[in-house]
Scaffold this motif. Structure first.
Motif, PDB file in Angstrom:
ATOM      1  N   GLN A 162       5.127   9.071   9.530  1.00 16.01           N
ATOM      2  CA  GLN A 162       4.561  10.373   9.864  1.00 16.01           C
ATOM      3  C   GLN A 162       4.331  11.200   8.600  1.00 16.01           C
ATOM      4  OE1 GLN A 162       3.890  11.402  13.233  1.00 16.01           O
ATOM      5  NE2 GLN A 162       4.224   9.195  13.486  1.00 16.01           N
ATOM      6  N   VAL A 163       3.349  12.073   8.652  1.00 22.09           N
ATOM      7  CA  VAL A 163       3.113  12.963   7.516  1.00 22.09           C
ATOM      8  C   VAL A 163       4.139  14.080   7.530  1.00 22.09           C
ATOM      9  CG1 VAL A 163       0.652  12.439   7.503  1.00 22.09           C
ATOM     10  CG2 VAL A 163       1.469  14.463   8.728  1.00 22.09           C
ATOM     11  N   ARG A 164       4.442  14.596   6.334  1.00 24.63           N
ATOM     12  CA  ARG A 164       5.399  15.698   6.196  1.00 24.63           C
ATOM     13  C   ARG A 164       4.772  16.781   5.316  1.00 24.63           C
ATOM     14  NH1 ARG A 164      11.362  13.608   4.752  1.00 24.63           N
ATOM     15  NH2 ARG A 164      11.666  15.861   5.031  1.00 24.63           N
ATOM     16  N   LEU A 170       3.909  -1.031   3.872  1.00 20.78           N
ATOM     17  CA  LEU A 170       3.440   0.346   3.742  1.00 20.78           C
ATOM     18  C   LEU A 170       4.549   1.188   3.124  1.00 20.78           C
ATOM     19  CD1 LEU A 170       1.212   2.470   4.484  1.00 20.78           C
ATOM     20  CD2 LEU A 170       2.433   2.775   6.657  1.00 20.78           C
ATOM     21  N   LEU A 171       4.179   2.065   2.212  1.00 22.87           N
ATOM     22  CA  LEU A 171       5.145   2.916   1.522  1.00 22.87           C
ATOM     23  C   LEU A 171       4.679   4.364   1.592  1.00 22.87           C
ATOM     24  CD1 LEU A 171       5.260   0.591  -1.566  1.00 22.87           C
ATOM     25  CD2 LEU A 171       7.273   1.017  -0.159  1.00 22.87           C
ATOM     26  N   GLY A 172       5.456   5.226   2.254  1.00 26.81           N
ATOM     27  CA  GLY A 172       5.159   6.653   2.297  1.00 26.81           C
ATOM     28  C   GLY A 172       5.795   7.349   1.108  1.00 26.81           C
ATOM     29  N   ILE A 173       4.976   8.030   0.314  1.00 26.87           N
ATOM     30  CA  ILE A 173       5.434   8.591  -0.966  1.00 26.87           C
ATOM     31  C   ILE A 173       5.437  10.114  -0.930  1.00 26.87           C
ATOM     32  CG2 ILE A 173       4.995   8.676  -3.448  1.00 26.87           C
ATOM     33  CD1 ILE A 173       5.775   5.895  -2.354  1.00 26.87           C
ATOM     34  N   ASN A 174       6.496  10.700  -1.481  1.00 25.54           N
ATOM     35  CA  ASN A 174       6.554  12.142  -1.708  1.00 25.54           C
ATOM     36  C   ASN A 174       5.697  12.456  -2.937  1.00 25.54           C
ATOM     37  OD1 ASN A 174       7.393  14.761  -2.717  1.00 25.54           O
ATOM     38  ND2 ASN A 174       9.186  14.614  -1.396  1.00 25.54           N
ATOM     39  N   VAL A 209       0.861  -1.181   0.000  1.00 20.12           N
ATOM     40  CA  VAL A 209       0.000   0.000   0.000  1.00 20.12           C
ATOM     41  C   VAL A 209       0.899   1.233   0.000  1.00 20.12           C
ATOM     42  CG1 VAL A 209      -1.756   1.321   1.239  1.00 20.12           C
ATOM     43  CG2 VAL A 209      -1.816  -1.196   1.274  1.00 20.12           C
ATOM     44  N   ALA A 210       0.751   2.081  -1.019  1.00 16.77           N
ATOM     45  CA  ALA A 210       1.525   3.323  -1.115  1.00 16.77           C
ATOM     46  C   ALA A 210       0.591   4.503  -0.860  1.00 16.77           C
ATOM     47  CB  ALA A 210       2.166   3.449  -2.496  1.00 16.77           C
ATOM     48  N   VAL A 211       1.057   5.467  -0.085  1.00 14.57           N
ATOM     49  CA  VAL A 211       0.213   6.610   0.257  1.00 14.57           C
ATOM     50  C   VAL A 211       1.042   7.886   0.270  1.00 14.57           C
ATOM     51  CG1 VAL A 211       0.590   6.244   2.746  1.00 14.57           C
ATOM     52  CG2 VAL A 211      -1.427   7.520   1.959  1.00 14.57           C
ATOM     53  N   THR A 212       0.448   8.972  -0.194  1.00 16.48           N
ATOM     54  CA  THR A 212       1.114  10.270  -0.118  1.00 16.48           C
ATOM     55  C   THR A 212       1.283  10.667   1.338  1.00 16.48           C
ATOM     56  OG1 THR A 212       0.135  10.982  -2.215  1.00 16.48           O
ATOM     57  CG2 THR A 212       0.981  12.701  -0.754  1.00 16.48           C
ATOM     58  N   ALA A 213       2.524  10.866   1.748  1.00 15.69           N
ATOM     59  CA  ALA A 213       2.820  11.289   3.121  1.00 15.69           C
ATOM     60  C   ALA A 213       3.214  12.760   3.182  1.00 15.69           C
ATOM     61  CB  ALA A 213       3.932  10.425   3.710  1.00 15.69           C
ATOM     62  N   GLY A 214       3.310  13.428   2.048  1.00  9.82           N
ATOM     63  CA  GLY A 214       3.657  14.843   1.977  1.00  9.82           C
ATOM     64  C   GLY A 214       4.213  15.157   0.601  1.00  9.82           C
ATOM     65  N   PRO A 215       4.438  16.423   0.322  1.00 13.00           N
ATOM     66  CA  PRO A 215       3.931  17.577   1.045  1.00 13.00           C
ATOM     67  C   PRO A 215       2.454  17.801   0.743  1.00 13.00           C
ATOM     68  CG  PRO A 215       5.108  18.289  -0.907  1.00 13.00           C
ATOM     69  CD  PRO A 215       5.250  16.797  -0.854  1.00 13.00           C
ATOM     70  N   GLY A 216       1.821  18.689   1.510  1.00 12.74           N
ATOM     71  CA  GLY A 216       0.413  18.947   1.289  1.00 12.74           C
ATOM     72  C   GLY A 216      -0.260  19.499   2.521  1.00 12.74           C
ATOM     73  N   LEU A 217      -1.583  19.525   2.503  1.00  9.52           N
ATOM     74  CA  LEU A 217      -2.367  19.998   3.639  1.00  9.52           C
ATOM     75  C   LEU A 217      -2.360  18.926   4.719  1.00  9.52           C
ATOM     76  CD1 LEU A 217      -5.424  21.511   1.709  1.00  9.52           C
ATOM     77  CD2 LEU A 217      -3.405  22.716   2.587  1.00  9.52           C
ATOM     78  N   VAL A 218      -2.023  19.314   5.932  1.00 10.76           N
ATOM     79  CA  VAL A 218      -1.775  18.325   6.976  1.00 10.76           C
ATOM     80  C   VAL A 218      -3.008  17.467   7.264  1.00 10.76           C
ATOM     81  CG1 VAL A 218      -2.295  19.950   8.851  1.00 10.76           C
ATOM     82  CG2 VAL A 218      -0.795  17.983   9.275  1.00 10.76           C
TER      83      VAL A 218
END
Length: 366
Positions: free
Chosen positions: A342-344, A114-118, A84-93
């Motif tokens: 964590q979100v960025r 889990l994959l946090g994606i820019n 599962v890949a998900v946008t972790a940032g940047p963006g609206l918190v």
């Protein structure tokens, strides 16, 4: 190393809730098995822009349904995907938190990585997904929140060559559309109005044009539009339809010219940085869907003896297919995350270069 991979991608960084399933086998183009986007224009239109709290609540309520549709259209069950890949940032918190929290639940419940994606990497790598472009190449990300030239050296290697020092073009389009009484999002609205106008009636500036380097500025252009609008509107405070059309055409032409002029300089910067001429120029982001701007970028590319690549409009704007594709790249590199992800809200694509627009407690903006 795994020859084939299938990734579920999730995107909720701004005002589009999106889910997609992308598969890839080595030596072939990616297969976008589904790409579902739930827009929020109707929720924000009366406010004249995106309201972060409304956007976050909409993401939280729509992510599950959006994902169900994406999996169904792809003809695959969650247990059959690889990660599962998900946008972790940047963006609206708020939107990022909604997406990452949902992705963590999916990953934990299914036992998948889990994959946090820019988000910016998703845009920058889209040309590889859609056209099979080989590294390295010159990339331009031009969207509502960002405008940057990069030397794209690999799936996780980016060197920023230049970018906007203030407003991104998409942000300038949105703000200018509000000044002209046009609907949101501003980019398509101004492009539509400009089709019936003259780009030569007003003498708008081309900020930083002629200066060395690839940095750009668009806030002064927006201010110039405001002055012209106020002069025309006068005491009545209204504009004729022809005035709106001409102002839109002039503004769009100025943005186009700045991007084209700086693209020429980006080719030189790429060669100085990489030590080889760029043979491909790949544009991405919502503003790359503008026909006039895209034509100018194509012309600049031809003049530099390269090939221009841009995805079709639905993959220029925010989508989850690009997040799934960036996830495939990270998955193959073994760059996995866990439930501590964590979100960025601020997450530069090139973290080694100094920020163009400053830093805050959440980190560098760009």
């Amino acid at each position: 190393m795994q020859e084939s991979a299938t990734i579920l991608g999730l995107e909720s960084s701004c005002d589009d809730t999106a889910a997609a399933v992308v598969s890839h086998s080595r030596g072939n183009l990616a297969t976008i098995r589904s790409s579902v986007v739930f827009g929020q224009d109707g929720l924000h239109s009366k406010y004249g822009g995106i309201v972060p709290e409304i956007a976050a609540r909409a993401h939280a309520s729509r992510l599950d349904h959006c994902t169900e549709i994406a999996l169904s259209e792809a003809g695959i069950q969650l247990r059959k995907i690889d990660a599962v890949a998900v946008t972790a940032g940047p963006g609206l918190v708020g939107g990022l938190l909604a997406g990452v929290s949902f992705a963590k639940g999916l990953a934990a419940g299914s036992g998948k990585p889990l994959l946090g994606i820019n988000h910016l990497a998703g845009h920058a790598l889209t040309a590889v997904m859609t056209h099979g472009v080989a590294f390295p190449y010159l990339g331009l990300l031009v969207s509502g929140g960002h405008c940057q030239f990069h030397a794209v050296l690999g799936a996780n290697r980016f060197i920023r060559l230049g970018g906007t020092i203030d407003d991104a073009p998409g942000e300038a389009f949105d703000k200018s559309a509000r000044l002209l009484g046009l609907e949101q999002p501003g980019g398509p609205a101004i492009e539509k109005a400009a089709a019936g106008g003259s780009p030569d009636r007003f003498s708008f500036p081309r900020p930083l044009a002629g200066r060395e380097g690839c940095n750009m500025s668009f806030s002064g252009l927006k201010t110039a539009l405001l002055r012209e609008r106020n002069a025309l509107a006068g005491a009545a405070g209204t504009l004729a339809a022809a005035d709106v059309a001409d102002l839109s055409a002039g503004f769009q032409a100025a943005v186009r010219d700045v991007l084209a002029e700086k693209s020429h300089r980006a080719f030189s910067a790429f060669q100085a940085c990489v030590g080889a001429r760029a043979t491909v120029f790949a544009a991405s982001g919502g503003v790359a869907a503008n026909k006039g701007i895209r034509a100018a970028l194509e012309d600049a590319t031809r003049q530099n003896g390269a090939t221009f690549v841009a995805p079709e409009p639905k993959y220029c704007t925010d989508n989850a297919a690009m997040i799934a594709w960036a996830g495939i790249q990270r998955y193959r590199l073994g760059l996995l995350d866990d439930l501590s992800l964590q979100v960025r809200p601020r997450w530069p694509l090139d973290e080694k270069s100094a920020p163009l627009t400053g830093s805050g407690k959440r980190g560098a903006k760009s």
